[in-house]
Design an enzyme around this catalytic site. Structure first.
Site, PDB file in Angstrom:
ATOM      1  CB  SER A   1      -9.134  -0.379 -19.987  1.00  0.00           C
ATOM      2  OG  SER A   1      -9.198   1.030 -20.098  1.00  0.00           O
TER       3      SER A   1
ATOM      4  CB  SER B   1      -9.945   4.292 -20.864  1.00  0.00           C
ATOM      5  OG  SER B   1      -9.024   4.470 -19.808  1.00  0.00           O
TER       6      SER B   1
ATOM      7  CB  THR C   1      -3.013   1.796 -18.740  1.00  0.00           C
ATOM      8  OG1 THR C   1      -3.071   1.439 -17.359  1.00  0.00           O
ATOM      9  CG2 THR C   1      -3.379   0.611 -19.616  1.00  0.00           C
TER      10      THR C   1
ATOM     11  CE  LYS D   1      -0.182   5.120 -16.516  1.00  0.00           C
ATOM     12  NZ  LYS D   1      -0.697   5.653 -15.221  1.00  0.00           N
TER      13      LYS D   1
ATOM     14  CB  ALA E   1       9.166   6.547  -3.577  1.00  0.00           C
TER      15      ALA E   1
ATOM     16  CD  GLN F   1      -6.521   8.968 -16.243  1.00  0.00           C
ATOM     17  OE1 GLN F   1      -5.832   9.441 -17.146  1.00  0.00           O
ATOM     18  NE2 GLN F   1      -7.303   7.918 -16.408  1.00  0.00           N
TER      19      GLN F   1
END
Length: 275
Positions: free
Chosen positions: A15, A17, A62, A66, A128, A246
């Site tokens: 990550s 983040s 993550t 989620k 999708a 984000q």
């Protein structure tokens, strides 16, 4: 006591983040800590509960958690409700767990940074899944002309379009894309990039005027970006900007100040090239 934030995932070692949010904190003069937390696959709820009980202020989520995060929330944003997935958590003043999905806002911000105003543009999204579901409302809010959701399993795309129930959102199979399909911006939201593959779509559909965006990213060009460039597309971008975008939206929810994306994106790209 320094406000504590974290990202939950499994795996989580990769990550980016913590780096991103630490840069945001420096930039905006906020004092906080941000860490990676590896949650057991079957222990996410307990890990989140303990984190907030111990004074945690907010968290990112993550894969693969989620959808579980969405179920845990007392209240969610419209994008999170459509996606049935949450990537940003915090407690309100009454101790309720609030959830949002900022992926779509991150995507829109990066599309406009890369390609300019997207209003009145025709968008084709490949895939999708949850990544797509979280992006539909932010794209519609930008007054795009049309959104086509194209998926390998056609019924999944048509079901999602029916659920959204907007006249300018349509679902179809990947093999339904043709030279007649109107497309200004093509977005790859499939998981094919993880294996270095590309989704199968007809070469007749691709033309040089299309701008291409891959939600996947890496230190090198993604397989999808290479593939579209070989077919004449000259304007393309990977999803690193979406990742930073984000995160900026999450940071804004928590700290009520919006950081600048571009300086952190440049630092992150430079860091990745060194690895």
């Amino acid at each position: 006591m320094i406000d504590r934030y974290a990202v939950f995932g499994n795996p989580i070692k990769h990550s980016k983040s913590p780096f991103i949010h630490q840069q945001f904190a420096k930039q905006t003069g906020q004092e906080l800590s941000y860490e990676k937390l590896l949650a057991p696959v079957d222990g996410f709820e307990d890990a989140v509960t303990i984190f907030f009980e111990q004074g945690g202020k907010g968290a990112n989520v993550t894969v693969p958690f989620k959808e579980q995060a969405f179920v845990l929330c007392n209240q969610c944003s419209a994008s999170a409700q459509l996606a049935k997935a949450v990537n940003t958590l915090w407690l309100d003043e009454n101790g309720n767990l609030i959830g949002d999905n900022t992926d779509g806002l991150g995507l829109v911000a990066d599309l406009e940074r890369q390609f300019g105003d997207i209003a009145k543009k025709s968008i084709v999204i490949l895939g999708a899944g949850g990544a797509v579901r979280g992006c539909i409302y932010p794209l519609l809010d930008k007054k795009v002309n049309r959104i086509v959701i194209a998926n390998r399993t056609k019924v999944k795309a048509t079901d999602l379009a029916s659920e959204i129930n907007e006249p300018n959102v349509k679902g179809m199979g990947l093999d339904d894309l043709s030279a007649d399909t109107d497309c200004d911006i093509l977005i790859n939201a499939t998981s094919s990039g993880v294996e270095g593959k590309v989704p199968y779509i007809s070469n007749e559909f691709i033309h040089a005027q299309i701008k291409a965006y891959d939600m996947f990213y890496g230190s090198e060009k993604t397989a999808f970006i290479e593939w579209v460039e070989q077919r004449g597309i000259t304007q393309s971008a990977d999803g690193l900007g979406m990742l930073v975008g984000q995160a900026a939206e999450s940071f804004t929810r928590w700290r009520n100040v919006k950081p600048q994306i571009e300086p952190v994106l440049l630092q992150l790209r430079k860091q990745m090239l060194k690895q």
